[in-house]
Design a protein around this motif. Structure first.
Motif, PDB file in Angstrom:
ATOM      1  N   VAL A  82      34.973  35.127  26.393  1.00 53.00           N
ATOM      2  CA  VAL A  82      34.900  36.494  26.920  1.00 53.00           C
ATOM      3  C   VAL A  82      36.302  37.007  27.241  1.00 53.00           C
ATOM      4  CG1 VAL A  82      34.121  37.854  28.907  1.00 53.00           C
ATOM      5  CG2 VAL A  82      32.654  36.053  27.991  1.00 53.00           C
ATOM      6  N   VAL A  83      36.582  38.286  26.940  1.00 52.38           N
ATOM      7  CA  VAL A  83      37.768  38.942  27.524  1.00 52.38           C
ATOM      8  C   VAL A  83      37.294  40.136  28.349  1.00 52.38           C
ATOM      9  CG1 VAL A  83      39.432  38.217  25.770  1.00 52.38           C
ATOM     10  CG2 VAL A  83      38.201  40.349  25.469  1.00 52.38           C
ATOM     11  N   GLN A  84      38.056  40.455  29.391  1.00 55.66           N
ATOM     12  CA  GLN A  84      37.673  41.567  30.267  1.00 55.66           C
ATOM     13  C   GLN A  84      38.904  42.388  30.648  1.00 55.66           C
ATOM     14  OE1 GLN A  84      35.497  38.598  32.781  1.00 55.66           O
ATOM     15  NE2 GLN A  84      34.263  40.383  33.311  1.00 55.66           N
ATOM     16  N   ASN A  85      38.678  43.674  30.850  1.00 52.07           N
ATOM     17  CA  ASN A  85      39.757  44.557  31.317  1.00 52.07           C
ATOM     18  C   ASN A  85      39.286  45.390  32.504  1.00 52.07           C
ATOM     19  OD1 ASN A  85      40.675  44.096  28.347  1.00 52.07           O
ATOM     20  ND2 ASN A  85      42.402  45.098  29.361  1.00 52.07           N
ATOM     21  N   LYS A  86      40.277  45.794  33.315  1.00 50.71           N
ATOM     22  CA  LYS A  86      39.946  46.660  34.451  1.00 50.71           C
ATOM     23  C   LYS A  86      39.568  48.048  33.965  1.00 50.71           C
ATOM     24  CE  LYS A  86      42.577  44.481  38.096  1.00 50.71           C
ATOM     25  NZ  LYS A  86      43.977  44.199  38.376  1.00 50.71           N
ATOM     26  N   ALA A  87      40.300  48.511  32.965  1.00 51.28           N
ATOM     27  CA  ALA A  87      40.073  49.865  32.450  1.00 51.28           C
ATOM     28  C   ALA A  87      38.734  49.944  31.708  1.00 51.28           C
ATOM     29  CB  ALA A  87      41.195  50.241  31.503  1.00 51.28           C
ATOM     30  N   TYR A  88      38.190  51.154  31.593  1.00 52.71           N
ATOM     31  CA  TYR A  88      36.999  51.362  30.762  1.00 52.71           C
ATOM     32  C   TYR A  88      37.480  51.412  29.316  1.00 52.71           C
ATOM     33  CZ  TYR A  88      34.506  52.491  35.032  1.00 52.71           C
ATOM     34  OH  TYR A  88      33.944  52.428  36.275  1.00 52.71           O
TER      35      TYR A  88
END
Ligand code: PEP
Ligand code: MG
Length: 757
Positions: free
Chosen positions: A132-138
């Motif tokens: 999984v990768v995740q970002n704060k931004a939408y």
């Protein structure tokens, strides 16, 4: 959105460097998550590995709270990670928290991340974990980034499958990772016996050394050359028509050819190559995705396509890696358990018999050719084990239980010990049976029961000695035709029959003429499509309509039997005139040989198989014409009750010990007796002690069975009072004629009289 760190190709290049570093698997994984996060400009990258208990455990993270590593777990289906694992599909969300499956794990501190991209880590279609990768931004992840993450997942899959990564701490009690967990699989018993050993993949998985490419254009050229080579090979095989060997049947090749020309499949692989994988890694990845999708299908047609695609992928991989696949038989361990999707009988015979302890197949019924050969060779075998080839790795410990029809993959020690004990018990039993070898087969009241064996291959015939049998009661000549890749010539046939007679060394052998057609197809002969093959053009029907084949076989038999006694019988005779015609063919051949100065058998007995119910009502006519009768109870049962002998759905509806079947069988012996025509029974029921008891009770005095059954049947009859049993069964038939089966009553009788069944 392209990351500042250089995009997917740079990521793959860096991955290759990390994979080459001499560090522990956990350290490598820790570095990989950092790399991915940096390359994809993501704040978070995490890897979850599926454990043996099906939970997904966080194994490494960049960005989430590191304390959560090896602590946080998700159930399959729980949260977004669980959903990806369950569906085996990627998930890309710009607002993860609004997804109905989102589940909050406080220890990870993940509430601040909005966008989420996760892909399953797949191998052979099975889910091993999730990355999984995740970002704060939408953020909306680009298609290219999804591809890059899937490619990375492929590298991770190899790491996980190698078994180097292990759960730590309390999670370690979960039995290790899913990829290496013990599995118990139920299938269909094909050949009795218990085998413990290690997996040998019949079609060894192609070992892909280089996952990451230097030059994608060059990889595309390699891919195209390999596909062209596969296409040419398949075309050539189809033209030559020589496709029988190793079970390669025409329709399989036709489908492979179709897929090799399928633009969708080719385009997909090309796209994956362009993300930076080598041609072979791209083929493997696309095939793994296909497997994951098709395995979740319930439509049998689509699942069948999965096999065809597997076949094609394997051929392309072989072409790409050249000579890198070691054929299994060259490096066979001492205790090999061969695992295959499907296999032809010739392929099994190619293995070194002394090293094979068992056979596991995904496809193949109990009366298939491979089953017959496995039984002849005494190899425990189980089939219809779904997905067997992708659940195991070469070298895995595995147990085949050919009695129960079960397989234990990577068994825990206690299971292994239990099976080892079971195998020892069986060996002890065999020893006891061997001790009976030279004991005369007399019942307690002095009735002699002739015990013969069924055979079909040369390797079967020496069992005459091990079993202490009187002769070969049924030699199925079609087996030579089935395992051959071209039509055996008259002299090939003569050669086999002469060898059989020499090994039998004076003991009688009953050769049955070709019993083909129906489900027994010869790959080199044009198949006739029939609505109802079991009721169609088969066995003696083909023999009489196309007398060339029958004549050549009769000639081979007569020459092989020159100067010695010979017994021939004809399968699937349905009326007296058919036997008259068959006898006429034999007479003409005898006359022909004599005319040309050949010596002929010293005595010739011609018999009829009683396996079509119509014959039961012409027993007098047949018994006066034939020198002997042999009851084929397998087919007789099938036609009497109209139950397909291969169809498991109806297999349990009717019993061989039903009053209807027993009365039919009794009518045959009773009908032949006034004509002094000897009757044998050579179907499977004769080899099962309780059934043999019933047969002796209704008047049978000769049985032919698989060699392994001779011991148990002899042990039974030595304790049997035939006259007493005859009275008891007659009474049961009169009293309980409407019962579905007399099995419970007969078992109770055996128990009460101390008869081992
Ligand atoms: C039978 O039908 O019982 C028999 C012995 O022959 P096969 O199993 O080869 O059809
Ligand atoms: Mg038959």
């Amino acid at each position: 959105m392209r990351g500042a760190h250089g995009g997917p190709r740079v990521l793959l290049r860096r991955l290759r460097e990390v994979m080459a570093e001499p560090v522990s698997a956990q350290d490598r994984l820790d570095k990989i998550v950092v790399l991915i996060a940096a390359n994809m400009v993501a704040e978070v990258c995490s890897v979850y590995v599926m454990r043996a208990d099906n939970d997904l455990e966080l194994f490494a993270t960049e960005g989430l709270n590191r304390e959560a590593v090896h602590r946080t777990t998700m159930k399959a289906g729980e949260g977004l990670v669980g959903l990806i694992a369950k569906e085996a599909e990627p998930l890309s969300l710009s607002d993860a928290q609004s997804h109905p499956s989102f589940s909050y794990k406080p220890e990870t501190g993940e509430e601040v991340y909005h966008s989420f991209l996760g892909v399953p880590i797949l191998r052979g279609g099975n889910t091993l974990g999730v990355v999984v990768v995740q970002n704060k931004a939408y953020r909306v992840y680009a298609e290219e980034e999804l591809e890059a993450l899937q490619t990375t997942a492929m590298v991770l899959a190899e790491m996980i499958a190698s078994g180097e990564l292990q759960p730590i701490g309390p999670a370690g009690e979960s039995g290790g990772i899913a990829a290496r967990r013990p599995l118990h699989q139920a299938g269909t018993a094909l050949s009795d016996g218990i085998g413990l050993g290690h997996v040998v993949l019949h079609q060894p998985r192609v070992v892909i050394k280089n996952l990451i490419a230097e030059d994608p254009e060059a990889e595309i050229r390699r891919l195209e050359a390999a596909i062209a080579e596969v296409r040419d090979n398949v075309d050539r095989l189809l033209e030559r028509g020589d496709v029988a060997h190793h079970g390669e049947h025409r329709d399989v090749l036709e489908t492979v050819r179709m897929f090799a020309n399928d633009q969708g499949w080719l385009r997909r692989i090309r796209e994956v190559v362009m993300t930076g994988l080598t041609a072979e890694a791209a083929v493997e990845r696309v095939q793994s995705d296909n497997r994951a999708k098709l395995m979740r299908q319930t439509d049998p047609y689509l699942r069948e396509r999965l096999h065809d695609l597997d076949d094609l992928a394997h051929r392309v991989l072989k072409a790409l890696t050249g000579g890198r696949i070691v054929p299994a038989r060259d490096a066979l361990p001492e205790n090999a358990i061969v695992v295959a999707r499907a296999m032809g009988p010739a392929a099994l015979l190619d293995y070194e018999r002394s090293r094979i302890r068992g056979l596991v197949l995904e496809e193949g019924g109990p009366t298939s050719h491979i089953a017959i050969v496995a039984r002849a060779l005494g190899i425990p075998a189980v089939s219809e084990v779904p997905n067997a080839t992708s659940l195991v790795e070469a070298g895995d410990a595995i147990i085949v239980d050919g009695q129960a029809g079960e397989v234990q993959i990577r068994p825990p020690v206690d299971i292994e010990a239990a099976y080892a004990e079971k195998a020892r018990m069986r060996a002890r039993k065999q020893e006891q049976y061997r001790a009976l070898r030279d004991v005369a087969p007399l019942t307690r009241d002095g009735e002699r029961i002739g015990l013969h064996i069924n055979a079909g291959l040369l390797v079967d015939v020496p069992h005459l000695d091990d079993a202490g049998a009187e002769g070969v009661g049924l030699f199925r000549t079609e087996l030579q035709f089935m395992i051959s890749h071209r039509l055996p010539t008259t002299s090939d046939q003569q050669g086999l029959y002469a060898q059989v007679l020499s090994i039998a060394n004076g003991r009688p052998v009953t050769f049955r003429t070709l019993d083909i057609g129906g489900d027994k197809k010869l790959p080199y002969m044009d198949a006739v499509e029939e609505e109802n093959p079991a009721l169609g053009w088969r066995a003696i029907r083909i023999g009489l309509d196309r007398p060339g084949l029958l004549r050549s076989q009769i000639r081979a038999l007569l020459r092989a039997g020159a100067g010695r006694p010979l017994k021939i019988m004809f399968p699937m005779i349905g009326a007296a005139w058919e036997f008259d015609e068959a006898k006429a063919v034999v007479s003409r051949e005898v006359a022909h040989l004599e005319r040309h100065g050949y010596s002929v058998p010293s005595r010739l007995d011609l018999g009829v198989m009683v396996e079509i119910p119509s014959l039961v009502h012409q027993i007098a006519e047949i018994a006066t014409r034939a020198d002997f009768l042999s009851v084929g109870s397998n087919d007789l049962m099938q036609y009497l009750f109209a139950v397909d002998r291969e169809n498991r759905r109806v297999a349990n509806r009717f019993d061989t010990l039903s009053p209807a079947m027993l009365r039919t069988l009794k009518a045959i012996v009773d009908g032949a007796r006034p004509h002094s025509c000897p009757v044998t029974l050579c179907g499977e029921m004769g080899g099962r002690p309780i059934e043999a008891l019933a047969l002796i009770a209704i008047g049978y005095r000769a049985l032919s069975m698989s060699p392994a059954s001779v011991g148990p049947v002899k042990a039974m009859l030595l304790k049997l009072d035939a006259a007493h049993a005859a009275r008891h069964v007659a009474e049961l038939l009169a009293r309980e004629g409407s019962a579905a089966t007399l099995r419970p009553q007969l078992l109770a009788y055996a128990e009460a009289n101390g008869i081992p069944v």
